[in-house]
Motif scaffolding. Structure first.
Motif, short mmCIF file in Angstrom:
data_model
loop_
_atom_site.label_atom_id
_atom_site.label_comp_id
_atom_site.label_asym_id
_atom_site.label_seq_id
_atom_site.Cartn_x
_atom_site.Cartn_y
_atom_site.Cartn_z
N MET A 72 -18.15 4.98 1.46
CA MET A 72 -16.76 5.27 1.03
C MET A 72 -16.03 5.90 2.17
O MET A 72 -16.39 6.67 2.67
CB MET A 72 -16.85 5.83 -0.32
N ALA A 73 -14.58 5.36 2.14
CA ALA A 73 -13.78 6.02 3.11
C ALA A 73 -12.48 6.05 2.52
O ALA A 73 -11.84 5.13 1.83
CB ALA A 73 -13.57 5.19 4.40
N ASP A 74 -11.72 7.12 2.42
CA ASP A 74 -10.23 7.29 2.13
C ASP A 74 -9.54 6.74 3.02
O ASP A 74 -9.56 7.52 4.23
CB ASP A 74 -10.12 9.04 1.64
N ILE A 75 -8.46 5.96 3.01
CA ILE A 75 -7.74 5.62 3.71
C ILE A 75 -6.26 5.62 3.46
O ILE A 75 -6.06 5.73 2.41
CB ILE A 75 -7.94 3.97 4.36
N THR A 76 -5.40 5.71 4.58
CA THR A 76 -3.94 5.88 4.21
C THR A 76 -3.37 4.68 4.17
O THR A 76 -4.13 3.52 4.00
CB THR A 76 -3.14 6.47 5.34
N GLN A 77 -2.15 4.67 3.31
CA GLN A 77 -1.59 3.37 3.37
C GLN A 77 -1.56 2.38 4.53
O GLN A 77 -1.64 1.23 4.73
CB GLN A 77 0.11 3.43 3.01
N GLU A 78 -0.99 3.15 5.60
CA GLU A 78 -0.94 2.50 7.01
C GLU A 78 -2.43 1.72 7.56
O GLU A 78 -2.41 0.50 7.91
CB GLU A 78 -0.48 3.30 8.11
N GLU A 79 -3.48 2.52 7.16
CA GLU A 79 -4.67 2.10 7.71
C GLU A 79 -5.12 1.01 6.89
O GLU A 79 -5.69 -0.23 7.19
CB GLU A 79 -5.88 3.13 7.38
N TRP A 80 -4.74 0.79 5.59
CA TRP A 80 -4.98 0.05 4.41
C TRP A 80 -4.31 -1.24 5.10
O TRP A 80 -4.84 -2.61 4.95
CB TRP A 80 -4.63 0.13 3.05
N GLN A 81 -3.03 -1.32 5.23
CA GLN A 81 -2.26 -2.50 5.63
C GLN A 81 -2.76 -2.97 6.87
O GLN A 81 -2.85 -4.04 7.11
CB GLN A 81 -1.07 -2.24 5.52
N GLU A 82 -3.34 -2.34 7.81
CA GLU A 82 -3.63 -2.45 9.25
C GLU A 82 -4.97 -3.32 9.10
O GLU A 82 -5.38 -4.48 9.64
CB GLU A 82 -3.88 -1.37 10.05
N ARG A 83 -6.00 -3.00 8.15
CA ARG A 83 -7.23 -3.10 8.09
C ARG A 83 -7.30 -4.60 7.31
O ARG A 83 -7.94 -5.44 7.75
CB ARG A 83 -8.13 -2.23 7.32
N ILE A 84 -6.59 -4.59 6.15
CA ILE A 84 -6.49 -5.77 5.19
C ILE A 84 -6.22 -7.03 5.80
O ILE A 84 -6.28 -8.12 5.64
CB ILE A 84 -5.82 -5.37 3.98
N VAL A 85 -5.08 -6.78 6.96
CA VAL A 85 -4.55 -7.88 7.36
C VAL A 85 -5.42 -8.84 8.11
O VAL A 85 -5.70 -10.03 8.22
CB VAL A 85 -3.30 -7.48 8.16
N ASN A 86 -6.39 -8.14 8.96
CA ASN A 86 -7.44 -8.65 9.71
C ASN A 86 -8.78 -8.96 9.10
O ASN A 86 -9.84 -9.37 9.82
CB ASN A 86 -7.41 -7.66 11.08
N ASP A 87 -8.90 -8.55 7.71
CA ASP A 87 -10.07 -8.54 7.05
C ASP A 87 -10.22 -9.79 6.20
O ASP A 87 -9.76 -9.82 5.14
CB ASP A 87 -10.47 -7.25 6.38
#
Length: 103
Positions: A1-16
């Motif tokens: 599990m990783a706690d991520i910020t909104q910015e990290e969430w949005q960056e990761r999800i776009v490329n996932d």
């Protein structure tokens, strides 16, 4: 599990391509708004939550949120114990979300 910020969430999800957005709030909370393309399983349902989560594909990457980040953190921990390898908890939850929403 990783706690991520909104910015990290949005960056990761776009490329996932393997991403699943999981909303663990109640139906009433979801009616007030949600992140698009999410799957809703209320963590407060207890055993029913565990039964529904067990049906999910453990090879996917789960981006999990609730209202403030507490319940989603619990969901991440439970899912990791159940064999899910990749879970991300949205810091601040939906209350702090500034990205796209739907109703």
């Amino acid at each position: 599990m990783a706690d991520i910020t909104q910015e990290e969430w949005q960056e990761r999800i776009v490329n996932d391509d393997n991403a699943v957005i999981l909303d663990v709030r109640t139906e009433e909370e979801v009616e007030e708004g949600f992140i698009p393309k999410m799957l809703n399983i209320d963590i407060r349902l207890g055993q029913e939550f565990l039964d529904e989560v067990e049906k999910l594909d453990k090879s996917k990457n789960y981006y999990i949120y609730c209202r403030s980040g507490a319940r989603s953190g619990q969901a991440c921990a439970l899912m990791n114990q159940m064999g899910f390898e990749t879970t991300y908890n949205l810091i601040g939850g939906f209350m702090a979300w500034e990205g796209e929403t739907a109703e």
